[in-house]
Design an enzyme around this catalytic site. Structure first.
Site, mmCIF file in Angstrom:
data_model
loop_
_atom_site.group_PDB
_atom_site.id
_atom_site.type_symbol
_atom_site.label_atom_id
_atom_site.label_comp_id
_atom_site.label_asym_id
_atom_site.label_seq_id
_atom_site.Cartn_x
_atom_site.Cartn_y
_atom_site.Cartn_z
ATOM 1 N N LYS A 166 42.199 29.944 16.454
ATOM 2 C CA LYS A 166 41.333 30.201 15.995
ATOM 3 C C LYS A 166 40.710 28.365 15.977
ATOM 4 O O LYS A 166 41.126 27.931 16.709
ATOM 5 C CB LYS A 166 42.052 29.796 14.106
ATOM 6 C CG LYS A 166 40.908 29.680 13.233
ATOM 7 C CD LYS A 166 42.064 29.544 11.940
ATOM 8 C CE LYS A 166 40.694 29.839 10.335
ATOM 9 N NZ LYS A 166 41.876 29.425 9.324
ATOM 10 N N SER A 189 41.061 32.521 5.560
ATOM 11 C CA SER A 189 39.306 32.093 6.664
ATOM 12 C C SER A 189 40.553 31.812 7.553
ATOM 13 O O SER A 189 38.845 31.993 8.830
ATOM 14 C CB SER A 189 39.680 30.284 6.414
ATOM 15 O OG SER A 189 40.764 29.174 6.985
ATOM 16 N N SER A 210 45.633 31.642 4.334
ATOM 17 C CA SER A 210 44.648 32.072 5.153
ATOM 18 C C SER A 210 45.034 32.766 6.228
ATOM 19 O O SER A 210 44.162 32.994 7.351
ATOM 20 C CB SER A 210 43.951 30.590 5.856
ATOM 21 O OG SER A 210 43.436 29.958 4.336
#
Length: 495
Positions: free
Chosen positions: A80, A155, A179
């Protein structure tokens, strides 16, 4: 053989046994990226193929010499884009960090590299992890591989979509209010948030410092447990890192839940939950009950207060954490400005997106003189009460089971039109972060639109093995094949 269809552990075994070369695994990941990335947009940065292949040769040599014998040596991974990686662009999917290349690597990624992981690229996300759909990214929205008209969640939507579409074997995400768990549910993969402090936050660009936690995203529970063993550990560089007695998570991979107690919060299955999601998760609970688990409904108080408490605390911490991005030391700087103060304002106005600005303003408001006691301190007291409610629950139950989201993945554009509704979508996940608990989402079915449904299993602090054991037992039941990749993505023509 399509190597990206294998779980990370399966691929690692084949590499270790000499059945597959690391180079072949890397090339297979790149072939899939080339085939589907233009439709999915999982990545902000895909590394140069030649450099990754050179790394693959280096790892292969160490494996052949017996210097690397871990379960994931040579297996491609995506990171990420809020975890610093030395020499690799790290943007948090924001314009303000669009030119930022760190000089160091986050501890979780360092641990993966020591284990022989091959980094393929950095995945797309909601800007500074602020969002639930991966639509607030400066680099464009990521799309759900099961249906590209729908969001992948957020996210960590880029990481979850990349795993679902076979663009990597597994990925790392971060979880501030769900997330990892929510996009895992939307994308039909398995995602896990460990107990706060289990994985070092060093090198993770902070959103909410008291809430953020790095965790694995993979095709099954075995992968998640294996990855967590590698990335977990005490880190002196992180003041919130915890020294645990044991980091042996794979020992919980046993198909035995007889006598384990499951708590079902009544409030999690009431008004606002989609009927298909409700029925699918309750069916999965029945599967576990048939395996010998004891199921009981109970009242989990204070759930109605979780969302306001979370958004006050998270926004307050965000406004403080993001104050460092002002165009002086690193990142984007506005091209025209009058003086230093004007440069600060123009840089932040141009560099941050709308959702980030909204949360900074909210955070600044609740921390301001006259409102600090009324909002921020009250939210902290509510957080403590939520933790106590979970403590009381875990005095009776080994795990708590519920949904990860009120519904399956919404269509692109639906959530951004109503930010409050997007915030309410976090109702089943944010309490876990407020209380610092571990949680895992496993696929348990599909809705009538062909979109995945995920079941969330929550455990007490430092009791990851309970949720791993429960998730693994469900997976082994064969009730739902959670290892399948998104069919529309995998049916693309490949070179």
């Amino acid at each position: 053989m399509n190597l990206m269809r294998l779980t990370a552990v399966e691929l690692g075994k084949k590499i270790k046994n000499g059945e597959v070369k690391v180079k072949d695994a890397v090339l297979d990941a790149f072939r899939q990226i080339e085939a589907v990335e233009s439709d999915i947009n999982s990545y902000v940065t895909v590394l140069e193929k030649e450099k990754v292949l050179a790394k693959a040769e280096e790892i292969q040599k160490k494996i052949d010499e017996g210097k690397l014998d871990g379960p994931l040596a040579g297996v491609p991974v995506a990171i990420k884009d809020n975890m610093c990686t030395e020499g690799i662009l790290t943007t948090c999917s924001s314009k303000i960090l669009s030119n930022f290349t760190p000089t160091y690597t986050s501890e979780a990624v360092v641990n993966l590299e020591k284990a022989g992981a091959i980094i393929i690229g950095k995945t797309n996300m909601d800007e500074f992890a602020m969002g639930s759909t991966t639509e607030t990214s400066y680099y464009g929205e990521t799309k759900n591989p099961w249906n590209t008209e729908h969001v992948p969640g957020g996210s960590s939507g880029g990481s979850c979509a990349a795993v679902a579409a076979g663009e990597c074997s597994y990925a790392l995400g971060s979880d501030t209010g769900g997330s990892i768990r929510q996009p895992s549910s939307f994308c039909g993969v398995t995602g896990m948030k460990p107990t706060y402090g289990t994985v070092s936050r060093y090198g993770l660009i902070a959103y909410g410092s008291s809430l953020d936690q790095i965790g694995p995203i993979a095709k099954d529970v075995t992968d998640c447990a294996t990855i967590l063993e590698i990335i977990a550990g005490h880190d002196a560089k992180d003041s919130t890192s915890v020294q645990r007695e044991s980091y042996n998570f794979t020992s919980a991979l046993t198909d035995d839940v007889k006598g384990m107690k499951i708590g079902i919060p009544k409030g999690y299955f009431g008004e606002g939950l989609d009927k298909e999601v409700k029925d699918t998760i309750l069916h999965a609970v029945q599967v576990l009950e048939k395996k010998g688990a004891i199921v009981e409904e109970f009242d989990l108080d204070l759930i109605d207060y979780a969302i306001p408490a979370y958004y006050v605390i998270a926004a307050a911490e965000a406004s403080s954490n993001l104050a460092r991005f002002e165009g002086v030391k690193y990142g984007y700087r506005t091209s025209e400005y009058g003086d230093l103060h004007n440069m600060y304002k123009k840089t932040r106005s141009e560099g941050f997106g709308e959702e980030v600005k909204r949360r900074i303003m909210l955070g600044s408001f609740v921390l301001s003189s006259g409102y600090y006691d009324a909002y921020y301190l009250k939210a902290l007291r509510t957080k403590a009460l939520i933790k106590k409610a979970f403590d009381d629950a875990f005095a009776k139950y080994d795990v708590i089971i519920g949904p990860a989201s009120p519904a399956t993945a919404p269509r692109l554009g639906e959530s951004l039109s109503d930010p409050i509704q997007m915030y309410l979508g976090d109702i089943y996940t944010i309490s876990v972060n407020l209380a610092g608990l571990p949680g895992i989402t496993v696929p348990c079915g599909m809705d009538s639109k062909g979109l995945p449904i995920g079941m969330q299993i929550i455990g007490d602090c430092f009791k990851e093995n309970n949720i791993i054991r429960m998730a693994y037992a469900y997976e082994q039941s064969g009730d739902y094949d959670g290892c399948r990749l998104a069919e529309n993505a995998m049916s693309k023509e490949r070179d």
